[in-house]
Design a protein around this motif. Sequence first.
Motif, PDB file in Angstrom:
ATOM      1  N   ILE A  77      33.042 -34.180  -7.787  1.00 47.64           N
ATOM      2  CA  ILE A  77      31.587 -34.043  -7.736  1.00 47.64           C
ATOM      3  C   ILE A  77      30.969 -35.302  -7.139  1.00 47.64           C
ATOM      4  CG2 ILE A  77      29.493 -33.766  -9.129  1.00 47.64           C
ATOM      5  CD1 ILE A  77      31.185 -32.250 -11.162  1.00 47.64           C
ATOM      6  N   SER A  78      31.467 -36.449  -7.562  1.00 52.35           N
ATOM      7  CA  SER A  78      31.005 -37.740  -7.042  1.00 52.35           C
ATOM      8  C   SER A  78      32.221 -38.610  -6.768  1.00 52.35           C
ATOM      9  CB  SER A  78      30.090 -38.427  -8.064  1.00 52.35           C
ATOM     10  OG  SER A  78      29.760 -39.730  -7.637  1.00 52.35           O
ATOM     11  N   PHE A  79      32.389 -39.025  -5.531  1.00 54.42           N
ATOM     12  CA  PHE A  79      33.569 -39.803  -5.160  1.00 54.42           C
ATOM     13  C   PHE A  79      33.530 -41.209  -5.770  1.00 54.42           C
ATOM     14  CE2 PHE A  79      33.367 -36.631  -1.752  1.00 54.42           C
ATOM     15  CZ  PHE A  79      34.666 -36.153  -1.796  1.00 54.42           C
ATOM     16  N   SER A  80      32.348 -41.697  -6.034  1.00 52.43           N
ATOM     17  CA  SER A  80      32.243 -43.036  -6.613  1.00 52.43           C
ATOM     18  C   SER A  80      32.673 -43.058  -8.087  1.00 52.43           C
ATOM     19  CB  SER A  80      30.805 -43.555  -6.484  1.00 52.43           C
ATOM     20  OG  SER A  80      29.904 -42.700  -7.176  1.00 52.43           O
ATOM     21  N   ASN A  81      32.658 -41.902  -8.716  1.00 51.36           N
ATOM     22  CA  ASN A  81      33.006 -41.815 -10.143  1.00 51.36           C
ATOM     23  C   ASN A  81      34.233 -40.915 -10.337  1.00 51.36           C
ATOM     24  OD1 ASN A  81      32.686 -42.300 -12.905  1.00 51.36           O
ATOM     25  ND2 ASN A  81      31.461 -40.438 -13.177  1.00 51.36           N
ATOM     26  N   CYS A  82      35.144 -40.994  -9.398  1.00 46.45           N
ATOM     27  CA  CYS A  82      36.298 -40.106  -9.422  1.00 46.45           C
ATOM     28  C   CYS A  82      37.537 -40.879  -8.976  1.00 46.45           C
ATOM     29  CB  CYS A  82      36.046 -38.922  -8.498  1.00 46.45           C
ATOM     30  SG  CYS A  82      37.157 -37.532  -8.744  1.00 46.45           S
ATOM     31  N   ALA A 139      38.428 -32.108 -15.649  1.00 50.15           N
ATOM     32  CA  ALA A 139      37.455 -31.025 -15.803  1.00 50.15           C
ATOM     33  C   ALA A 139      36.015 -31.514 -15.666  1.00 50.15           C
ATOM     34  CB  ALA A 139      37.647 -30.339 -17.151  1.00 50.15           C
ATOM     35  N   GLY A 140      35.749 -32.753 -16.069  1.00 51.14           N
ATOM     36  CA  GLY A 140      34.399 -33.295 -15.971  1.00 51.14           C
ATOM     37  C   GLY A 140      34.128 -34.026 -14.678  1.00 51.14           C
ATOM     38  N   LYS A 141      35.133 -34.101 -13.805  1.00 50.77           N
ATOM     39  CA  LYS A 141      34.986 -34.856 -12.554  1.00 50.77           C
ATOM     40  C   LYS A 141      34.896 -33.979 -11.310  1.00 50.77           C
ATOM     41  CE  LYS A 141      35.727 -38.918 -14.635  1.00 50.77           C
ATOM     42  NZ  LYS A 141      34.785 -40.049 -14.613  1.00 50.77           N
ATOM     43  N   VAL A 142      35.348 -32.727 -11.433  1.00 51.71           N
ATOM     44  CA  VAL A 142      35.444 -31.878 -10.243  1.00 51.71           C
ATOM     45  C   VAL A 142      34.495 -30.678 -10.344  1.00 51.71           C
ATOM     46  CG1 VAL A 142      37.856 -32.538  -9.877  1.00 51.71           C
ATOM     47  CG2 VAL A 142      37.320 -30.489 -11.224  1.00 51.71           C
ATOM     48  N   HIS A 143      34.314 -30.016  -9.205  1.00 49.65           N
ATOM     49  CA  HIS A 143      33.494 -28.795  -9.166  1.00 49.65           C
ATOM     50  C   HIS A 143      34.225 -27.681  -9.905  1.00 49.65           C
ATOM     51  CE1 HIS A 143      30.626 -30.523  -6.341  1.00 49.65           C
ATOM     52  NE2 HIS A 143      31.645 -30.951  -5.612  1.00 49.65           N
ATOM     53  N   LYS A 144      33.479 -26.874 -10.631  1.00 45.68           N
ATOM     54  CA  LYS A 144      34.081 -25.809 -11.430  1.00 45.68           C
ATOM     55  C   LYS A 144      34.295 -24.521 -10.640  1.00 45.68           C
ATOM     56  CE  LYS A 144      33.955 -28.185 -15.291  1.00 45.68           C
ATOM     57  NZ  LYS A 144      33.270 -29.387 -14.802  1.00 45.68           N
ATOM     58  N   GLN A 145      33.415 -24.223  -9.690  1.00 48.33           N
ATOM     59  CA  GLN A 145      33.475 -22.939  -8.987  1.00 48.33           C
ATOM     60  C   GLN A 145      34.583 -22.915  -7.952  1.00 48.33           C
ATOM     61  OE1 GLN A 145      29.788 -21.739  -7.209  1.00 48.33           O
ATOM     62  NE2 GLN A 145      30.333 -19.580  -7.251  1.00 48.33           N
ATOM     63  N   GLY A 146      35.265 -21.773  -7.845  1.00 48.92           N
ATOM     64  CA  GLY A 146      36.328 -21.614  -6.864  1.00 48.92           C
ATOM     65  C   GLY A 146      35.786 -21.350  -5.475  1.00 48.92           C
ATOM     66  N   CYS A 147      36.563 -21.698  -4.461  1.00 48.23           N
ATOM     67  CA  CYS A 147      36.116 -21.559  -3.072  1.00 48.23           C
ATOM     68  C   CYS A 147      36.121 -20.106  -2.611  1.00 48.23           C
ATOM     69  CB  CYS A 147      37.017 -22.385  -2.155  1.00 48.23           C
ATOM     70  SG  CYS A 147      36.956 -24.156  -2.494  1.00 48.23           S
ATOM     71  N   PHE A 148      37.078 -19.319  -3.096  1.00 46.01           N
ATOM     72  CA  PHE A 148      37.172 -17.923  -2.668  1.00 46.01           C
ATOM     73  C   PHE A 148      35.900 -17.159  -3.014  1.00 46.01           C
ATOM     74  CE2 PHE A 148      38.323 -13.482  -3.607  1.00 46.01           C
ATOM     75  CZ  PHE A 148      38.731 -13.093  -2.345  1.00 46.01           C
ATOM     76  N   GLU A 149      35.397 -17.350  -4.213  1.00 45.35           N
ATOM     77  CA  GLU A 149      34.182 -16.659  -4.652  1.00 45.35           C
ATOM     78  C   GLU A 149      32.988 -17.028  -3.783  1.00 45.35           C
ATOM     79  OE1 GLU A 149      31.263 -16.384  -8.591  1.00 45.35           O
ATOM     80  OE2 GLU A 149      33.218 -17.361  -8.721  1.00 45.35           O
ATOM     81  N   LEU A 150      32.877 -18.299  -3.421  1.00 45.33           N
ATOM     82  CA  LEU A 150      31.748 -18.737  -2.596  1.00 45.33           C
ATOM     83  C   LEU A 150      31.808 -18.118  -1.206  1.00 45.33           C
ATOM     84  CD1 LEU A 150      31.305 -22.543  -3.386  1.00 45.33           C
ATOM     85  CD2 LEU A 150      29.712 -20.693  -3.872  1.00 45.33           C
ATOM     86  N   VAL A 151      33.003 -18.134  -0.595  1.00 41.22           N
ATOM     87  CA  VAL A 151      33.145 -17.588   0.754  1.00 41.22           C
ATOM     88  C   VAL A 151      32.875 -16.090   0.761  1.00 41.22           C
ATOM     89  CG1 VAL A 151      34.761 -17.181   2.648  1.00 41.22           C
ATOM     90  CG2 VAL A 151      34.761 -19.387   1.476  1.00 41.22           C
ATOM     91  N   VAL A 152      33.448 -15.362  -0.205  1.00 39.48           N
ATOM     92  CA  VAL A 152      33.250 -13.915  -0.288  1.00 39.48           C
ATOM     93  C   VAL A 152      31.776 -13.586  -0.546  1.00 39.48           C
ATOM     94  CG1 VAL A 152      33.760 -11.860  -1.659  1.00 39.48           C
ATOM     95  CG2 VAL A 152      35.604 -13.395  -0.985  1.00 39.48           C
TER      96      VAL A 152
END
Length: 249
Positions: free
Chosen positions: A176-181, A193-206
């Motif tokens: 989510i933030s490279f400075s805090n990851c 789990a608290g550092k990355v995006h939760k949503q999957g890429c497939f769902e967004l593209v579809v």
Amino acid sequence: MAPRRMETKPAIVCMKTLLLLYSFVFWVTGMVLLSVGLWWKFMLGPYTLLISNGPSNAPYMLTGAGAAIVLFGLFGCFATCRGRPWMLKLYAALLSLVFIIELTAGISGFVFRHEVKETFFITFREAVIRYDGRDDKSVAVDDVQRKLHCCGVSNYTSWFSTLYFSVSGIPTSCCISFSNCNKEDLKNATLAAGKVHKQGCFELVVSFLENNVGIIAGVTFGIAFSQVVGMCLACCLSHFISSYQYEMV
């Protein structure tokens, strides 16, 4: 015969002007398709690896179609200026060919859109499983995750079953933030789990495809049916010129 000639000549001038304007727009359309094809080939090359199992022919088809339309547009301008009926009929035939190809491509894309989504799911999942951070597919996965603010196929847990996670953790492109990851946190499933995006890429593209499929189909069919206007103009101009030449005899 004189009154008929007086009526036919202004009609020819009007039809020539309209057909020249149409041919110019048609030529511009070809330039746009040619540019998109080249841009797809050289700028979106890695992304095509996530859409199909092998190299995609779509960029070459777009480039070829764009180049053909550019040539047809130039020929249309030449045929209109020369005012030869056989040239105008040939131009109408070329426009009908373009119309059939565009209509077939649009219908095929709309009908097989579900197969495209399934193929994307399979290839993207394989790219995640075999991710090493260096090859072309891995670079494409990173770009998708970074630009769409997503992580993994279904969600960030897709990375937990990969070999890359056991060695290096979740890729930093999911952060989510490279400075805090940092990489140590990404190796821990709980901390990650608290550092990355939760949503999957497939769902967004579809979701994007489904929300815009109507617009894409409308634009495609609109461009295709615009060839009908050009065909009518070319045929009408050919008829008016033939009639005018007959009246002059």
